[in-house]
Scaffold this active site. Structure first.
Site, PDB file in Angstrom:
ATOM      1  N   ASP A  23     -26.535  27.592  82.932  1.00  0.00           N
ATOM      2  CA  ASP A  23     -26.238  27.552  81.512  1.00  0.00           C
ATOM      3  C   ASP A  23     -25.333  26.356  81.239  1.00  0.00           C
ATOM      4  O   ASP A  23     -24.374  26.120  81.967  1.00  0.00           O
ATOM      5  CB  ASP A  23     -25.531  28.843  81.117  1.00  0.00           C
ATOM      6  CG  ASP A  23     -25.503  29.025  79.623  1.00  0.00           C
ATOM      7  OD1 ASP A  23     -26.042  30.018  79.147  1.00  0.00           O
ATOM      8  OD2 ASP A  23     -24.946  28.139  78.933  1.00  0.00           O
ATOM      9  N   ASP A  62     -29.633  31.568  86.936  1.00  0.00           N
ATOM     10  CA  ASP A  62     -29.462  31.157  85.552  1.00  0.00           C
ATOM     11  C   ASP A  62     -28.488  29.982  85.542  1.00  0.00           C
ATOM     12  O   ASP A  62     -27.391  30.083  86.086  1.00  0.00           O
ATOM     13  CB  ASP A  62     -28.889  32.338  84.745  1.00  0.00           C
ATOM     14  CG  ASP A  62     -28.655  31.963  83.281  1.00  0.00           C
ATOM     15  OD1 ASP A  62     -29.105  30.870  82.867  1.00  0.00           O
ATOM     16  OD2 ASP A  62     -28.024  32.754  82.562  1.00  0.00           O
ATOM     17  N   GLU A  92     -38.560  48.071  85.006  1.00  0.00           N
ATOM     18  CA  GLU A  92     -37.864  48.276  83.741  1.00  0.00           C
ATOM     19  C   GLU A  92     -38.080  47.103  82.787  1.00  0.00           C
ATOM     20  O   GLU A  92     -37.927  45.941  83.161  1.00  0.00           O
ATOM     21  CB  GLU A  92     -36.354  48.433  83.949  1.00  0.00           C
ATOM     22  CG  GLU A  92     -35.639  48.485  82.603  1.00  0.00           C
ATOM     23  CD  GLU A  92     -34.140  48.632  82.677  1.00  0.00           C
ATOM     24  OE1 GLU A  92     -33.588  48.663  83.781  1.00  0.00           O
ATOM     25  OE2 GLU A  92     -33.529  48.721  81.595  1.00  0.00           O
TER      26      GLU A  92
END
Lengths: 474, 405
Positions: free
Chosen positions: B109, B107, B42
């Site tokens: 952050d 991730d 996708e």
């Protein structure tokens, strides 16, 4: 007769498989490859489903592992006995065969959606854990030897090399360490240990001590079953063509929603509930009825009428509770006090007699189970499922006077769609004065699965209490 | 950072001439010719008018490039490989369209460091707070290679205040959600509630072996970054946060009294704490407990803080490398973990800068356009990474490696 061989695996396995089931524990590698009647097909599955549904509600009710284990062992004893090799006078093969059959039928029923598969795997794995823990240790060892679990024994040199690291994870004294055997598996095989940071990892290998071996086995069981269910799901469309099974399987997959009903259907006259009279119903309703029947009763009293399904549901409940046909006619006649005798006789009497098996096809209709009530369209339905949240909240408070903490508890279960757990919780709360504790359910931890079970247990409790009180007074 | 840092015209040129489609294709595909890992993957686009276009997929790199150029998205994200082509999702039988593989992603952050960093907050990032990221990268990179044995790690700067990690090892690709959750929990030390110490110990046993090397390195980071550069315990709020983590009420009271009204720096406060620990006898359990607390505090302030939800689910989308960050205009470039300490986010090329480079360069016509800009080293870094993935994959297919665990 139905042949369960729709697995694409040739029939040459039959010879290998043979009739014997050497171990109590089973990874269910081979499906049952023999003829079986529709009845056996359904009953093996239903009995297993009862146990699985109880496992689910144990999880929903936050039971501790030990409690769950006790409850489930009791349930297994009742519905799904599976004895160890030492047991006498027991047809072990037969028990193990039923165990296997039930498992595979339920696979068919629960492979249809992601949600059902997930829940089925979880419940089955729990059942396996309980059996594993209670299994005879010699038998268990034999069972483990029968399968290749793909673990690598850690050599002495390697063990010594990682001694310091290993000791930070496992609570072993130094001399125990020398004796402890370690196995190496890919870390993906023991995600639960990794999740809790309870294992030594090096280069993607998890060093698992002997006593944590079970972790690997449970994981193996789970992934194995998950994979098999996906395969079954892919074959399902071919099976759906068999109309004899479709109904049975659809019915089974409802079972998780409502639990499987216990047998209250065909034994109307329980020893302790003889001769209920029409005028007693008001008092009984307030004291012993579950929410759904109470609701019907109140509606009947308030409106002096009840819709057809309401009459059917409530009427059969009263019948099983012990209201005789004569009393039932009195009860309904009095309740419908705004109509003439003539209308009553014409419109209602026949139906009442019919439900007692005295008219028409003269069938002895059982009372509706929770499952039937829950999956009906509502009205009257199950208050926990079909009422709006606000409505249910106020109904609970006015009917049982629940405290806000209890109310919150119950509503939480409702929110998570555990309707029978909510009902069970209400039973526990309202019977606290009779010594029912949280988690007891309607006796030995069982959940509510039938309105009559709720009412009968409640009346039993009261009777016991009265007898005790009577015994106190000389 | 004005809006024209990413004007539609610049984006158009960027997608037409600079974006390294082929490298991204190789990276996702693990092979030179299209395979399921690419064709059933996708791609989700974020279009300029805040429209999200999901479940796109492509048969080859040309089709992919054409669509990107046509849609001119502000950015696009990469999802999992499904059982069938995502663009045929609607025709798939219900329940048969499921994610089967994807890179293991992480991730980090900067916003998760807001409770402790003192230099900037929320969206801002400066050279100084990058030190937190640098420490996190080093710890995670080591832990994942050493403990989980993965080799194909790609670190990508997220364009503003964070960094992504994509792991493409064959085993990592096919992890289930449960296994992903397990690895996330293994690598999560700092609790959601900042006032609670990390829950990492079993009774009085020493720190788990997986955290020992991390602690050894982080002790240095702590001394430089927390005690000096960020000076985390300077303010009253900062020193209160520290005191909350100390399990000994006598010491807490003493220190609180000593520090009241006085504004000594973090290093001095930390020294004072250490001196207090020494008031207990060597080998006493009280002292052992306090030393454990000290280690926990170091981890609390410096251990990587993961955005857990990104990693836990196979079907989570994550921004593709070499996209343009819509606010800063910077390219999401791969980063070498070995030189992470000296990496300067401000030096990452912006889309405007790249196109200016392209305009100024009148040199030969023979190379791809990206080779004529400062994007070159980054694309080459990805290509080398891809080469290693493809070699590994080829070996497995030849059956040279035994994969029967």
């Amino acid at each position: 007769m139905y042949k369960v061989e729709d697995r694409g695996s040739g029939s040459d396995e039959v010879k290998l498989h043979g009739p014997r089931y050497p171990y109590r524990l089973n990874f269910y590698d081979t499906p049952p490859l023999y003829d079986v009647t529709i009845e056996a097909f359904e009953s093996a599955a239903l009995n297993r489903l009862r146990v699985l549904a109880e496992i689910e509600s144990s999880a929903a009710r936050d039971r501790k592992w030990d409690e769950t284990k006790t409850v489930i062992i009791a349930q297994c004893e009742k519905y799904l006995p599976l004895k160890s090799a030492g047991a006498l006078n027991v047809d072990l093969d037969e028990q193990r065969r039923t165990d296997q059959l039930g498992h595979f039928v339920l696979r068919l029923a629960f492979c249809r959606s992601e949600e059902l598969r997930r829940r089925f795997v979880k419940a089955e794995t729990t059942l396996f854990k309980i059996r594993y823990e209670t299994d005879d240790s010699v038998e268990r060892q034999k069972f483990l030897g029968s399968r290749n679990f793909n673990w690598v024994a850690v050599g002495d040199q390697e063990k010594a090399e990682h001694q310091q690291s290993l000791l930070t994870y496992y609570n072993t004294k130094n001399d125990d360490f020398a004796r402890e055997k370690y196995f190496k598996v890919r870390w993906t095989r023991v995600p639960d240990l990794v999740d809790r940071r309870r294992v030594f990892l090096k280069g993607g290998w998890a060093y698992v001590p002997g006593k944590e071996q079970s972790s690997i086995i449970y994981q193996e069981f789970e992934t194995h079953l998950e994979k098999d269910l996906m395969v079954t799901a892919r074959y399902m469309p071919r099976l759906d063509e068999d109309t004899r099974l479709k109904g049975v399987l659809d019915n089974l997959s409802q079972g998780f929603l409502a639990g499987v009903s216990s047998e209250w259907n065909s034994s109307p006259m329980d020893a302790n509930v003889q001769g209920i009279k029409a005028e007693m119903v008001d008092e009984l309703a307030a004291k012993h009825f579950p929410m759904c029947m109470r609701n019907s009763h109140q509606k009947l009293r308030a409106d002096h009428r009840l819709n057809h399904f309401g009459r059917l549901q409530y009427g059969l409940f009263l019948k099983v509770l012990g209201l005789s046909i004569e009393e039932a006619i009195v009860f309904w006649r009095k309740s419908f006090d705004r109509i003439t005798d003539d209308t009553f006789n014409k419109m209602y009497k026949y139906n009442i007699r019919h439900s007692y098996g005295l008219e028409g096809k003269r069938a002895n209709y059982p009372a509706k189970t929770c499952q039937q009530i829950l999956t009906s369209g509502g009205d009257p339905g199950c208050p926990y499922r079909h009422f709006s949240v606000d409505n249910l909240r106020s109904a609970l408070v006015s009917a049982y006077g629940l405290s806000s903490a209890d109310l919150h508890d119950v509503m939480n279960q409702v929110k998570n769609n555990h309707f029978h757990v909510a009902c069970t919780r209400v039973y526990e709360i309202t019977h606290a004065s009779s010594g029912v504790k949280r988690g007891d359910g309607v006796g030995s931890g069982e959940s509510v699965t039938h309105p009559n079970q709720y009412a009968a247990k409640s009346m039993e409790l009261e009777k016991a209490k009265e007898e005790k009180a009577a015994a106190m007074v000389p | 950072m004005t809006d024209n840092a990413v004007s539609p015209e610049l984006m158009d040129v960027f997608y037409r001439r600079l974006f390294p489609y082929k490298s991204i294709f190789h990276w996702l595909n693990h092979a030179p010719t299209p395979e399921d890992y690419f064709t059933k993957r996708e791609i989700a686009f974020n279009l300029p008018n805040d429209v999200m276009l999901r479940y796109r997929s492509y048969l080859d790199v040309d089709e992919f490039k054409n669509e990107v150029c046509k849609l001119a998205p502000t950015r696009f994200e990469i999802g999992p490989v499904y059982t069938s082509r995502p663009r045929d999702k609607k025709t798939a039988r219900q329940g048969t369209f499921n994610p089967v593989a994807r890179e293991l992603v992480f991730d980090i952050d900067m916003t998760d460091y807001d409770p402790i960093r003192t230099c900037c907050s929320s969206a801002e990032i400066c050279k100084r707070c990058w030190a937190f990221i640098a420490a996190a990268v080093r710890i995670l990179d080591e832990a994942i290679r050493d403990q989980f044995g993965y080799e194909h790690l790609l670190w990508v700067y997220s364009g503003r205040r964070g960094i992504h990690l994509w792991i493409s090892d064959p085993e990592a690709m096919v992890l289930t959600d449960e296994q992903r959750k397990a690895i996330v929990n293994w690598l999560s030390v700092v609790q959601k509630d900042e006032s609670k110490r990390p829950n990492i110990r079993f009774g009085s046993r020493p720190l788990p072996a997986s955290l020992k090397p991390a602690l050894d390195h982080l002790a240095y980071v702590f001394a430089d970054l927390i005690l000096v550069d960020q000076d985390c315990f300077l303010s009253e709020k900062g020193s209160e946060a520290l005191l909350r983590l100390i399990p000994d009420t006598r010491i807490v009271e003493t220190l609180r009294n000593d520090w009241a009204g006085e504004s000594s720096g973090s290093a001095a406060k930390w020294q004072a704490f250490k001196a207090q620990i020494k008031t207990y006898k060597k080998d006493s359990s009280a002292r052992a407990q306090l030393i454990a607390a000290m280690e926990d505090i170091i981890l609390q302030y410096t251990y990587p803080r993961l955005d857990e939800n990104v990693s836990k689910k196979r079907n989570h989308l994550l921004k593709a490398p070499f996209c343009v960050h819509p606010k800063t205009g910077r390219i999401c470039v791969p980063v070498d973990p070995k030189t992470i300490k000296t990496f300067d986010p401000e030096s990452v090329p912006t889309v405007a800068q790249l196109i200016a480079e392209l305009d100024n360069d009148t040199d030969s016509q023979h190379h791809s356009d990206w080779e004529r800009t400062s994007l070159k080293p980054y694309v080459e870094m990805l290509d080398k990474h891809n080469q290693r993935i493809m070699d590994h994959e080829r070996k497995i297919r030849r059956g040279a490696e035994d994969m029967t665990w």
